[in-house]
Motif scaffolding. Structure first.
Motif, short mmCIF file in Angstrom:
data_model
loop_
_atom_site.label_atom_id
_atom_site.label_comp_id
_atom_site.label_asym_id
_atom_site.label_seq_id
_atom_site.Cartn_x
_atom_site.Cartn_y
_atom_site.Cartn_z
N ILE A 119 4.16 11.38 -7.35
CA ILE A 119 2.73 11.13 -7.09
C ILE A 119 2.19 12.18 -6.13
CG2 ILE A 119 1.08 9.52 -6.11
CD1 ILE A 119 2.84 7.26 -7.11
N ARG A 162 -2.32 2.24 -13.02
CA ARG A 162 -1.26 1.68 -13.86
C ARG A 162 -1.50 0.22 -14.22
NH1 ARG A 162 4.44 3.99 -11.38
NH2 ARG A 162 3.95 6.24 -11.59
N GLU A 173 -2.95 5.36 -7.78
CA GLU A 173 -2.03 5.38 -8.92
C GLU A 173 -1.64 3.97 -9.34
OE1 GLU A 173 -0.64 7.74 -10.83
OE2 GLU A 173 -1.87 9.31 -9.92
#
Length: 355
Positions: free
Chosen positions: A14, A346, A342
């Motif tokens: 990431i 997701r 992130e």
């Protein structure tokens, strides 16, 4: 299908994916923190160390009588000095003396907000603590290192002065009592002395012991001469007049037995009273002079262990710590932000799931 788990192991990819954004944020934070750190003024700290004494050991009356100065660090003396140093009148005196309104760029005094701002700024920069060695450390911080030292030393002097003033008013009252006592005894002594002089003139007595011996001798000699004159036919009338002059007040003599007997008790009382008043007057004058000298004496109530000196090293800001802290904090916040972003992507409905 279960939701994908999130772990710290996955932060590496990431961060790598967002490396330019993270690097930019960190670089921006470094630049901003460096600029801010360089613009921040240096602050210096000056410290004075002193030990307060028991006011009884520095009482000039006690020292004049042979007392000795004693170094003591009693809890009540320490608390009293700290209380005086932290009081608002002491703060206002220092603020006025060093014109801290102008120094702190607060504006003209008289406005409540301005006054409170300057007072708060002053108290925030002042620290008075009791250290482990039973001494008091008075610390003042300021951008001007010379001003910080002068303020600290002035505060120590003010604490000493106020500490002395605690007993000075009572000592003034005591001095007034000594003065009143001396003036009363002086008036009484002069009045009694005049009464004694008047009694001596009235009764013709100027020395009790010697005059008594003289009168007895003269009476014996005159009476013996009278007896001889009566036997031999001499000047009996003249001797009788002389004897009457020695024994009777109306006999014409200033010094005579009748006046002497009448005035003996009065003269003894007046003489004793004058002697007593004289000794008391001498003692009262001595006590008054001692108290007056003591009141004029200014004996320090503090033992100054160390005066405040201009600092040679700033106490703050620690510029490298500001820069490092800003960079680390920005990096951590950036990582948290992209990690949450992130994770949100997701877990967002309709997002593609890994096989």
């Amino acid at each position: 299908m279960s939701a994908p788990s999130f772990s710290l192991v996955g932060l590496g990819p990431i961060i790598n994916r967002w490396k330019y954004l993270v690097a930019g944020a960190v670089a921006l934070a470094a630049v901003v923190s460096i600029v801010v750190a360089l613009l921040m003024p240096n602050v210096y700290r000056s410290t004075a160390i002193f030990i307060p004494t028991n006011p009884q050991t520095t009482d000039p009356d006690r020292l004049v009588d042979g007392g000795k100065l004693e170094l003591s660090g009693r809890a009540e003396d320490l608390d009293r000095a700290i209380t005086i140093g932290e009081s608002q009148p002491v703060a206002e005196l220092a603020i006025k003396k060093f014109n801290l309104y102008k120094h702190y760029k607060a504006g003209a005094p008289g406005d409540d907000a301005t006054d409170n701002f300057v007072l708060k700024e002053f108290t925030d920069n002042l620290a008075i603590v009791h250290n482990e060695r039973d001494a008091i450390e008075l610390t003042f911080m300021d951008k001007d290192k010379n001003l910080a030292a002068r303020v600290a030393n002035t505060l120590v002097q003010v604490i000493d002065s106020v500490n002395q003033q605690l007993t000075l008013e009572n000592r003034r009252h005591v001095l007034d009592l000594y003065r009143q006592r001396y003036e009363y005894l002086s008036t009484s002594y002069e009045r009694s002395r005049q009464e004694l002089v008047g009694a001596r003139r009235r009764y013709g007595i100027f020395g009790l012991e010697m005059q008594g011996r003289y009168m007895v001798k003269q009476l014996i000699e005159t009476e013996a001469a009278l007896r001889k004159a009566e036997a031999s036919g001499g000047d009996v009338a003249g001797l009788r007049r002389a004897l009457r002059g020695l024994t009777k007040r109306d006999g014409g003599n200033l010094i005579n037995l009748e006046s002497y007997v009448q005035g003996t008790d009065s003269l003894s009382m007046f003489t004793t009273r004058v002697a007593d008043l004289q000794s008391r007057l001498i003692g009262a004058r001595s006590a008054f002079e001692t108290a007056e000298l003591s009141l004029k004496g200014r004996i320090a109530s503090l033992y100054i262990v160390q005066k405040a000196y201009p600092a040679t090293k700033k106490i703050k800001p620690v510029r490298w710590l500001i820069v490092v802290g800003s960079v680390v904090l920005t990096f951590v916040l950036s990582v948290i932000f992209i990690a949450l972003l992130e994770l949100y992507r997701r877990n967002r409905p309709g997002a593609a799931r890994p096989a």
